[in-house]
Scaffold this active site. Structure first.
Site, PDB file in Angstrom:
ATOM      1  N   GLN A 100      44.568  41.379  49.025  1.00 40.57           N
ATOM      2  CA  GLN A 100      44.835  42.640  48.323  1.00 40.57           C
ATOM      3  C   GLN A 100      45.011  43.763  49.340  1.00 40.57           C
ATOM      4  O   GLN A 100      44.152  43.985  50.191  1.00 40.57           O
ATOM      5  CB  GLN A 100      43.702  43.003  47.350  1.00 40.57           C
ATOM      6  CG  GLN A 100      44.103  44.206  46.482  1.00 40.57           C
ATOM      7  CD  GLN A 100      43.006  44.708  45.560  1.00 40.57           C
ATOM      8  OE1 GLN A 100      41.900  44.983  46.009  1.00 40.57           O
ATOM      9  NE2 GLN A 100      43.314  44.841  44.276  1.00 40.57           N
ATOM     10  N   TYR A 169      42.881  54.633  43.347  1.00 44.19           N
ATOM     11  CA  TYR A 169      43.169  54.719  44.778  1.00 44.19           C
ATOM     12  C   TYR A 169      44.613  55.227  44.954  1.00 44.19           C
ATOM     13  O   TYR A 169      45.270  55.556  43.969  1.00 44.19           O
ATOM     14  CB  TYR A 169      42.919  53.362  45.460  1.00 44.19           C
ATOM     15  CG  TYR A 169      41.436  52.996  45.425  1.00 44.19           C
ATOM     16  CD1 TYR A 169      40.527  53.662  46.236  1.00 44.19           C
ATOM     17  CD2 TYR A 169      40.951  52.039  44.550  1.00 44.19           C
ATOM     18  CE1 TYR A 169      39.170  53.365  46.194  1.00 44.19           C
ATOM     19  CE2 TYR A 169      39.594  51.734  44.490  1.00 44.19           C
ATOM     20  CZ  TYR A 169      38.710  52.408  45.315  1.00 44.19           C
ATOM     21  OH  TYR A 169      37.364  52.124  45.267  1.00 44.19           O
ATOM     22  N   ARG A 319      32.698  39.919  38.644  1.00 45.55           N
ATOM     23  CA  ARG A 319      31.237  39.850  38.660  1.00 45.55           C
ATOM     24  C   ARG A 319      30.683  38.470  38.285  1.00 45.55           C
ATOM     25  O   ARG A 319      29.702  38.016  38.898  1.00 45.55           O
ATOM     26  CB  ARG A 319      30.665  40.954  37.769  1.00 45.55           C
ATOM     27  CG  ARG A 319      30.866  42.335  38.369  1.00 45.55           C
ATOM     28  CD  ARG A 319      30.577  43.429  37.358  1.00 45.55           C
ATOM     29  NE  ARG A 319      31.574  43.471  36.294  1.00 45.55           N
ATOM     30  CZ  ARG A 319      31.515  44.256  35.232  1.00 45.55           C
ATOM     31  NH1 ARG A 319      30.480  45.074  35.093  1.00 45.55           N
ATOM     32  NH2 ARG A 319      32.470  44.247  34.328  1.00 45.55           N
ATOM     33  N   CYS A 341      26.424  36.230  34.126  1.00 46.37           N
ATOM     34  CA  CYS A 341      26.467  37.626  34.587  1.00 46.37           C
ATOM     35  C   CYS A 341      26.146  38.556  33.419  1.00 46.37           C
ATOM     36  O   CYS A 341      26.698  38.402  32.333  1.00 46.37           O
ATOM     37  CB  CYS A 341      27.865  37.937  35.124  1.00 46.37           C
ATOM     38  SG  CYS A 341      28.171  39.677  35.450  1.00 46.37           S
ATOM     39  N   CYS A 344      25.500  44.200  35.033  1.00 48.56           N
ATOM     40  CA  CYS A 344      24.603  45.340  35.306  1.00 48.56           C
ATOM     41  C   CYS A 344      25.104  46.182  36.469  1.00 48.56           C
ATOM     42  O   CYS A 344      24.618  47.287  36.687  1.00 48.56           O
ATOM     43  CB  CYS A 344      23.189  44.825  35.596  1.00 48.56           C
ATOM     44  SG  CYS A 344      23.066  43.872  37.136  1.00 48.56           S
ATOM     45  N   CYS A 347      25.171  44.404  41.723  1.00 46.74           N
ATOM     46  CA  CYS A 347      25.763  43.739  42.899  1.00 46.74           C
ATOM     47  C   CYS A 347      26.321  44.735  43.916  1.00 46.74           C
ATOM     48  O   CYS A 347      26.486  44.398  45.086  1.00 46.74           O
ATOM     49  CB  CYS A 347      26.833  42.736  42.476  1.00 46.74           C
ATOM     50  SG  CYS A 347      27.930  43.303  41.163  1.00 46.74           S
TER      51      CYS A 347
END
Ligand SMILES: Cc1cc2nc3c(=O)[nH]c(=O)nc-3n(C[C@H](O)[C@H](O)[C@H](O)COP(=O)(O)O)c2cc1C
Length: 367
Positions: A100, A169, A319, A341, A344, A347
């Protein structure tokens, strides 16, 4: 009917199933943006967990575009040898990996770049301290940097590149009227706001050739006042499909979008999952472009249905694969229980403190 565990092809890229690890900043590059053995190990773990394609964390194409600490860089030729270690390890295990490519724009971090962040406009009303509006020369420089970065990614053995045009971005800022107040040919109408992305695509295509996969991740909506609208997303997606993009990953939200950040919390009920499914479904109806759906997918049965019903061609996860790198292997073996997962976002914490992304729930269980 399309199935999750069947082979597909995107240009030169052959994929063993329809599961993709969406780009995820691991915070495991070295302090100078170099590839590390820890980062390579994470990629190998994902391949062993049988995800069909890995997309790397956002990797900066120019040093002024770095947004997060210990972020991977692809901004200079010296990076190629280190990055090759990552692709070689992934390929040795039979995996596939796309890089990416990103520029943080107004969200670049001055503490890391020692420079004033650049953007389509200066970010007034949205960000403090203000950035600097890019000149046409700055834009040209960034477009060239994306092309050069893609050439490096290809030289390092990546199976394709993904343009990061989502989440607020730089390229997402150009698309968004909330960030982009320019009066020249890069601002105003949607055709103008998408122009820099088309130039980036052209610059990359020239650098990598016709059959090399170029993907894009883009917002279906910014969830900001005066942000990118769902209608503008569809228009932009069709323009990009016609311009030769090979697949579109449908995401949404920015870091300023409150509870509509790209990584939403509280995915409690099935209806909370796959939160960009409507945008993906509409895009699939309007275009033949392969679609990748990201955002809150936790259930195998839902993933199966989304693909079977033609809402999306690929299922992307971030996630859930931090918590369970072996998730796809587990599902393939017939254990179809939902991903564990709990969304939350804990991470992020270890990554920000320099330890790299980790599931904090797992740490709790293990200790
Ligand atoms: C720790 C972390 C890092 C992320 N880094 C990136 C990134 O580098 N590039 C990107 O496009 N999205 C990034 N994302 C967003 C994810 O790719 C994804 O869009 C989002 O988490 C929703 O998908 P999920 O519900 O499967 O996690 C990141 C998300 C998390 C949690």
């Amino acid at each position: 009917m399309a199935k999750l565990f069947e082979h597909t092809q995107l240009k030169d890229l052959k994929l063993a199933n329809r599961f993709i690890r969406s780009a995820t900043w691991e915070g495991l590059a070295d302090d100078n943006g170099g590839c590390t053995p820890e980062l390579v190990d994470r990629m190998v773990e994902l391949v062993r967990g049988r995800v069909g394609l890995i997309i790397t964390g956002h990797s900066y194409v120019h040093e002024a575009g770095q947004a997060t600490p210990r972020q991977l860089g692809v901004d200079k030729d010296e990076r190629v040898d280190g990055l090759s270690k990552m692709t070689e390890a992934v390929h040795r295990e039979g995996g596939r990996i796309v890089m990416q490519l990103t520029h943080g724009g107004l969200k670049a971090e001055p503490k890391l770049t020692n420079a004033t962040p650049l953007g389509p406009s200066n970010g007034e009303g949205l960000l403090e301290p203000l950035g600097k509006e890019m000149t046409p020369d700055d834009i040209h420089q960034v477009v060239t940097s994306f092309g050069q970065a893609a050439q490096r990614a290809r030289a390092a053995g990546f199976d394709g590149v993904q343009i990061h045009a989502a989440h607020g971005y730089l390229l997402s800022q150009f698309l968004s009227p909330a960030f982009n107040q320019r009066g020249d040919e890069y601002g105003g109408t949607l055709e103008n706001r998408v122009r820099i992305i088309l130039e980036v695509l052209r610059s990359i295509r020239q650098a990598v050739g016709r059959n090399y996969p170029i993907l894009i991740k883009i917002n279906s909506e910014d969830f900001l006042e005066n942000g990118l609208s769902p209608e503008n997303f569809l228009e932009a997606a069709v323009i990009l499909a016609n311009a030769g993009i090979d697949a579109i990953e449908v995401s949404g939200g920015t870091l300023l979008s409150g509870r509509f950040v790209p990584f939403r919390k509280e995915i409690t009920f099935d209806r909370d999952q796959a939160y960009f499914r409507r945008a993906a479904r509409t895009l699939k109806k309007m275009s033949n472009i392969p679609v990748i759906l990201i955002g809150g997918i936790r259930s195998y049965l839902l993933a199966e249905r989304l693909v079977a019903e033609g809402v999306t061609d690929y299922i992307a996860l971030s996630r859930p694969l931090i918590r369970e790198p072996m998730l796809i292997k587990r599902w393939q073996s017939g254990d179809l229980r939902k991903a564990t997962c709990i969304s939350c976002n804990g991470c992020f914490g270890p990554a920000r403190s320099g330890r790299g992304i980790l599931c904090v729930q797992d740490i709790k269980w293990k200790s």
